[in-house]
Write a protein that holds these residues in place. Structure first.
Motif, PDB file in Angstrom:
ATOM      1  N   VAL A  62       5.964  -3.914  -9.834  1.00 47.07           N
ATOM      2  CA  VAL A  62       6.038  -5.474  -9.589  1.00 47.07           C
ATOM      3  C   VAL A  62       6.476  -5.856  -8.195  1.00 47.07           C
ATOM      4  O   VAL A  62       7.365  -5.177  -7.624  1.00 47.07           O
ATOM      5  N   GLY A  63       5.596  -6.967  -7.521  1.00 42.77           N
ATOM      6  CA  GLY A  63       5.806  -7.244  -6.243  1.00 42.77           C
ATOM      7  C   GLY A  63       7.342  -7.767  -6.092  1.00 42.77           C
ATOM      8  O   GLY A  63       7.790  -8.643  -7.192  1.00 42.77           O
ATOM      9  N   ILE A  64       7.977  -7.580  -4.913  1.00 42.84           N
ATOM     10  CA  ILE A  64       9.419  -8.126  -4.657  1.00 42.84           C
ATOM     11  C   ILE A  64       9.275  -9.713  -5.025  1.00 42.84           C
ATOM     12  O   ILE A  64      10.060 -10.302  -5.854  1.00 42.84           O
ATOM     13  N   TRP A  65       8.267 -10.230  -4.478  1.00 43.30           N
ATOM     14  CA  TRP A  65       8.292 -11.820  -4.487  1.00 43.30           C
ATOM     15  C   TRP A  65       8.161 -12.384  -5.918  1.00 43.30           C
ATOM     16  O   TRP A  65       8.597 -13.275  -6.090  1.00 43.30           O
ATOM     17  N   GLN A  66       7.417 -11.464  -6.533  1.00 45.17           N
ATOM     18  CA  GLN A  66       7.188 -11.942  -7.849  1.00 45.17           C
ATOM     19  C   GLN A  66       8.497 -12.045  -8.702  1.00 45.17           C
ATOM     20  O   GLN A  66       8.785 -12.907  -9.473  1.00 45.17           O
TER      21      GLN A  66
END
Lengths: 55, 216, 247, 236
Positions: free
Chosen positions: D10-14
């Motif tokens: 999962v992306g950090i920003w998400q």
């Protein structure tokens, strides 16, 4: 001797500073000894092999 | 006692809570498709064991192994494959069931499949309460919101601490079905319960936690 | 019986080591104190500017130095405890907390006593004294946090994190207080140790500092025994020591 | 659903934005409770003229310090419950177990706290500057210094808030832990405004505050995550 004690008129400050320092260090040391004795006796009482573990 | 294909195993877990020993050299192992129930009287350390296995609590001694390596070395891969439901509901009262579940799904999965969300809530009889903040739901209903994650998150290992708490008969039946399905698909379930868990298709092995010797 | 195996420093060894060594360190500290006091109070000449009152420096400076030194020891042992989870390192931090706070308190009290005749006020918002005051709050925060959390293991880990966060902030706090002091304080007040001091004035300072260090070492070793006894009361090695009376 | 299949990470920003939006929604669902620190801030500042007297010259000379200390105390009040709600209902446990970097989740929660409790103080400060007779030239610097200062206080204070998670009535202890760490922020923040009041340059102090924000952004989340893991582990 008296002259030395008066510390050039500032005796009150010098001796109070040294007095408080001695007091704090000695109290810490005495309290430490007390803690050692307390921990030792508690361990002696609890760690006896034939002793059940009720306090 | 750790069998060769064990995916999750605990070796000599020991935990202290101040003066009292809560876990005393507990070992167990769990392999794919297995359901394991931790049994023991109150205060025998069941909850501590589950929390330690989930990596929430640190053992004073002993290790928890996941696929062969210690979970502390690579905590995130282990926990992304785990779903732990504890005593606390795990649901925020200010948010609706949908919002609660959406938040968990988006954090734990790159692109979560949201189509099943509404079906899961309907299956748990929460359909018409989807838009109501959870603080208005009963304890049983809040527990159901958390349990919805069992079907929404594709994880391998379930650690459930008394999952049947506050559930009514259909709720219990729903949980039992999910556990059996999960095991049949090769997943693993570790749980404790005080109410009977009426498993039908698969039986649960049991691990007995003995009463811990009360210390001074 | 329970197995209590630490990864590195095993308590039985450290307990024996401490029991053998601490009396000697205690005696050495006492000796150094006597010698330092003699040098500082009798031998050292009066300061041309402050006369005799500068002798307070022989307790104030070591106390202030120790207050900083002990906090750094606490932070390092806390880091070792958090990273390698060595229970002994946490015992060192726990044993140092109270004595460190005592040194800070001493530095503050002797500093203000020294300030009275030289600056004319009991409390002077001098950069060093202000930093000592903030350091005292850091110590009290550590002690309060450790005792406030019921679960001892969590309390130890929480306090260790606080010690590490604290030590990162100490230089920042010191720099900001120095800067703040120079901003509001016209630099007209000269401190006693500003001008170069006669060598016979400096020697007692190091002797007293040595005495304080040994006192701390003695205190730490003995307190370690106490902390270990409290934690390992159920283990075999304590029982053995009790049997052959070597506790 | 075999065990080997490698799920995309999962992306950090998400992670950050999901937690941030979720917490904002919670914060604004009970926005009235969020106003308490703001009211406290205004109340404390308006007490000073009553205590010290209305003399404008005196008020403007102590104004920067008064506003800054009051803002510090108001932030402290809001920090007490930063993680308490999530800890009580068990969601904090789920965040620790999410398998995602806990420092990112902690940072998202701190940002929500700042938006909810720090920003209102910053927006209210010009009014209080006028209250204390500060020259209008000082108001922009007051706002900027408080903007940066409240960010640092949110980050550093969150460490204290996480450490006192399991402590009943942890409020006083939180003050004892956080206030010493906020001394540099107070010194440079108040000095920046004081400089402008005395027609001196305040850029240096603001730059240091900016540096403080960067440092806190980099280091504090790690400390918060470690403290949360400790707080959650005991389970009570």
């Amino acid at each position: 001797m008296a002259e030395w004690l008066s510390m050039g008129g500032r005796g009150a400050f010098v001796w109070s500073a040294y007095g408080i320092t001695a007091f704090v260090l000695i109290v810490n040391w005495v309290w430490l000894k007390h803690q050692v004795r307390a921990a030792a006796t508690k361990s002696k009482r609890l760690a006896k092999p034939n002793k059940t573990y009720d306090t | 006692m750790t069998s060769v294909d064990a995916v999750l195993s605990a070796i000599d877990l020991t935990s202290w809570r101040g003066e009292t020993c809560v876990l005393n050299e507990v070992s167990l192992s769990l392999s794919a498709g297995q359901i394991l129930q931790v049994v023991g009287p109150n205060g025998s350390g069941k909850t501590t064991l589950l929390r330690t296995l989930a990596g929430l609590a640190l053992p004073d001694d002993g290790q928890v192994m996941w696929q062969g390596n210690n979970i502390e070395h690579d905590r995130s891969t282990f926990q992304s494959q785990l779903l732990y439901l504890g005593h606390k509901p795990g649901v925020s009262g200010a948010l609706t069931p949908r919002e609660n579940l959406l938040a968990f799904l988006h954090v734990r999965q790159a692109s979560p499949d949201l189509t099943q969300l509404d079906d899961a809530l309907d299956a748990l009889a929460l359909g018409e309460r989807k838009e109501l903040p959870c603080r208005w739901l009963s304890a049983g209903q809040q527990r159901r919101v958390a349990l919805a994650r069992l079907v929404l998150e594709p994880v391998n290992l379930w650690i459930l601490d008394e999952p049947l708490n506050a559930l009514d008969v259909d709720g219990i039946a729903w949980v039992v079905d999910r556990i059996e399905e999960h095991a049949e698909r090769g997943g693993m379930v570790l749980f404790t319960t005080h109410q009977p868990m009426p498993l039908v298709r698969r039986q649960a092995q049991q691990v007995l936690l003995s009463e811990v010797e009360m210390s001074s | 019986m329970f197995k209590w195996i630490h990864k590195f420093g095993s308590p039985p060894f450290v307990y024996g080591f401490s029991k053998a060594l601490s009396p000697w360190i205690g005696l050495a500290s006492l000796g150094l104190f006597a010698w330092g006091l003699y040098l500082g109070l009798v031998k050292a000449p009066p300061d041309y500017e402050q006369g005799e009152v500068y002798r307070i420096m022989y307790v104030h400076v070591p106390a202030a130095w120790m207050s900083m030194f002990v906090y750094v020891v606490m932070a390092i042992s806390s880091a070792v405890f958090i990273i390698w989870r060595m229970k002994l390192a946490d015992a060192v931090a726990e044993a140092s907390a109270f004595i460190g706070a005592s040194f800070t308190f001493l530095a503050l009290v002797t500093g203000s006593i020294w300030g009275r005749p030289t600056w004319g006020t009991w409390w002077e918002w001098d950069a060093r004294l202000t930093s000592e005051l903030v350091l005292l709050f850091l110590y009290l925060g550590y002690i309060a946090l450790r005792s406030a959390i019921e679960h001892p293991q969590s309390g130890a880990r929480a306090a260790a994190i606080l010690a590490i966060v604290g030590v990162v902030n100490i230089p920042i706090i010191h720099f900001s207080v120095e800067w703040w002091n120079s901003l509001h304080q016209p630099a007209s007040i000269t401190r006693a140790d500003g001008p170069t001091m006669h060598i016979s004035m400096i020697i007692p300072l190091f002797v007293m500092l040595g005495a304080f260090q040994l006192y701390y070492a003695h205190h730490l070793l003995v307190k370690l025994r106490v902390v270990m006894l409290e934690r390992d009361r159920r283990t075999k090695w304590v029982a053995e020591r009790v049997q052959n009376g070597k506790l | 659903m075999s065990t080997e299949q490698e799920t995309p990470t999962v992306g950090i920003w998400q992670v950050f934005s999901t937690v941030f939006v979720r917490d904002l929604r919670i914060a604004f669902s009970s926005w009235s409770e969020g106003l308490n620190p703001l009211l406290f801030f205004v109340l404390v500042v308006s007490l000073f003229p009553l205590g010290i007297g209305p003399d404008p010259r005196l008020l403007s000379s102590i104004g920067p310090g008064v506003i800054w200390v009051s803002a510090l105390l108001a932030m402290l009040m809001s920090l007490d419950g930063l993680f308490a709600a999530d800890h009580r209902d068990g969601t904090l446990e789920q965040w620790v177990l999410s398998g995602q970097p806990l420092s990112i989740i902690a940072l998202a929660k701190v940002c929500t706290h700042w938006v909810r409790s720090g920003l209102p103080l910053v927006l209210m400060s010009p009014l209080l500057g006028v209250f204390l007779n500060l020259p209008t030239t000082a108001l922009p610097v007051l706002v900027v210094s408080l903007l940066l200062g409240t960010m640092i206080l949110s980050l550093v204070g969150a460490i204290g808030s996480a450490l006192t998670l399991t402590v009943k009535q942890g409020g006083v202890l939180l003050a004892l832990l956080v206030l010493p760490l906020s001394v540099p922020v107070l010194i440079f923040g108040a000095a920046a405004v004081q400089a402008v009041v005395e027609q001196r340059e305040a850029l240096g102090q603001l730059a240091l505050l900016g540096g403080g924000v960067m440092g806190a952004l980099a280091l504090a989340p790690v400390g918060i995550a470690a403290a949360l893991r400790v707080g959650v582990s005991s389970g009570d």
